[in-house]
Design an enzyme around this catalytic site. Structure first.
Site, short mmCIF file in Angstrom:
data_model
loop_
_atom_site.label_atom_id
_atom_site.label_comp_id
_atom_site.label_asym_id
_atom_site.label_seq_id
_atom_site.Cartn_x
_atom_site.Cartn_y
_atom_site.Cartn_z
N CYS A 77 0.83 -1.20 0.00
CA CYS A 77 0.00 0.00 0.00
C CYS A 77 0.87 1.26 0.00
O CYS A 77 1.55 1.52 -0.98
CB CYS A 77 -1.01 -0.03 1.15
N HIS A 178 -3.80 -4.96 -0.29
CA HIS A 178 -3.39 -5.51 1.00
C HIS A 178 -3.46 -7.03 0.98
O HIS A 178 -4.54 -7.60 1.15
CB HIS A 178 -4.30 -4.97 2.11
N GLU A 180 -2.52 -9.01 3.23
CA GLU A 180 -2.89 -9.47 4.57
C GLU A 180 -4.39 -9.38 4.82
O GLU A 180 -4.89 -9.94 5.80
CB GLU A 180 -2.12 -8.67 5.63
#
Length: 196
Positions: A77, A178, A180
Site C-alpha cells: 500500500c 493488502h 494481509e
C-alpha cells in the site's frame, strides 16, 4: 526471526503481523537499523499519509537503510508508493527505488468513489510474487493514490483507469492492495514472497 516489518509513522502493522503468524512466520516489528539490515526478508507495509511517513523515515535514518537493502523487500500500500520517486500526496519526494511518480485518483463520474475501497481483480500478470495463476482473482484495496502502469508494473487493476496493482525491480516487490486482508489469495502472495 524470518521477517523484519519496518516500524514507522503508518498503521496496519498488526494485520501484517497476524497474517504472518498464521503462516507460521517469526516476524518482528522494528525501526532498528541493524535488525532491518540483517533480516532475511523485510516487509514495508502501511496505511497513512506520504509526507508524514517520509518525515519519520528520514528522521530515523530509515530512508537510507531501505535504499541499501539487498534482501527481498515487500512494500504494501503506502509502502509501494513510498518506494517511488515522488507522490502527489502533499507533493513529497519519496525513496526513488522505482523511477515513477504516484498520482491521485480523479473521479470521472459520480459513480467513482475515492478512496478506492474494496475488492477488485488483478490482470496482466508477469512473473513476480503475484503469480500468473492469480489472473482475474480478487484482492482488497484501500487507497486514494496510485502508481501508473509502467516498466516496473507486475500486475494491473482497473479502477477509473488501469494502475499498478503490484510492481517489481531487483529485490523490491510491492503490492498496492493488502495481501494481509485478501484472504487465501493474499496468503498465497505472502507465501510467494517468503519463498523468494
Amino acid at each position: 526471526m524470518d521477517v523484519a516489518i519496518i516500524k514507522y509513522n503508518a498503521g496496519n502493522n498488526f494485520s501484517v503481523m497476524c497474517a504472518l503468524r498464521r503462516l507460521g512466520v517469526d516476524a518482528v516489528l522494528t525501526d532498528d537499523k541493524d535488525v532491518i539490515t540483517n533480516a532475511p526478508k523485510v516487509i514495508f507495509p502501511g496505511v497513512g499519509e506520504a509526507a508524514s511517513a517520509m518525515s519519520y523515515l528520514k528522521a530515523h535514518g530509515l530512508d537510507r537503510v531501505i535504499r541499501d537493502l539487498r534482501q527481498p523487500v515487500l512494500g504494501i500500500c503506502i509502502g509501494q508508493q513510498l518506494l517511488c520517486r515522488h507522490s502527489e500526496e502533499n507533493d513529497v519526494e519519496c525513496l526513488g527505488i522505482f523511477d515513477t511518480d504516484v498520482r491521485r485518483f480523479e473521479a470521472q463520474s459520480r459513480l467513482d468513489k475515492i478512496p478506492h475501497m474494496g475488492w477488485n481483480t488483478v490482470h496482466h500478470l508477469r512473473n513476480g510474487i503475484v503469480s500468473k495463476q492469480l489472473d482475474g482473482q480478487y484482492v482488497y484495496y484501500v487507497h486514494s493514490y496510485y502508481v501508473p502502469v509502467g516498466p516496473y508494473t507486475d500486475s494491473v487493476t482497473e479502477y477509473i483507469l488501469p494502475f499498478s496493482a503490484s510492481m517489481h525491480k531487483d529485490n523490491f516487490y510491492t503490492t498496492q492492495f493488502h495481501p494481509e486482508k485478501s484472504g487465501g489469495i493474499g496468503e498465497l502472495i505472502l507465501k510467494n514472497f517468503l519463498e523468494l
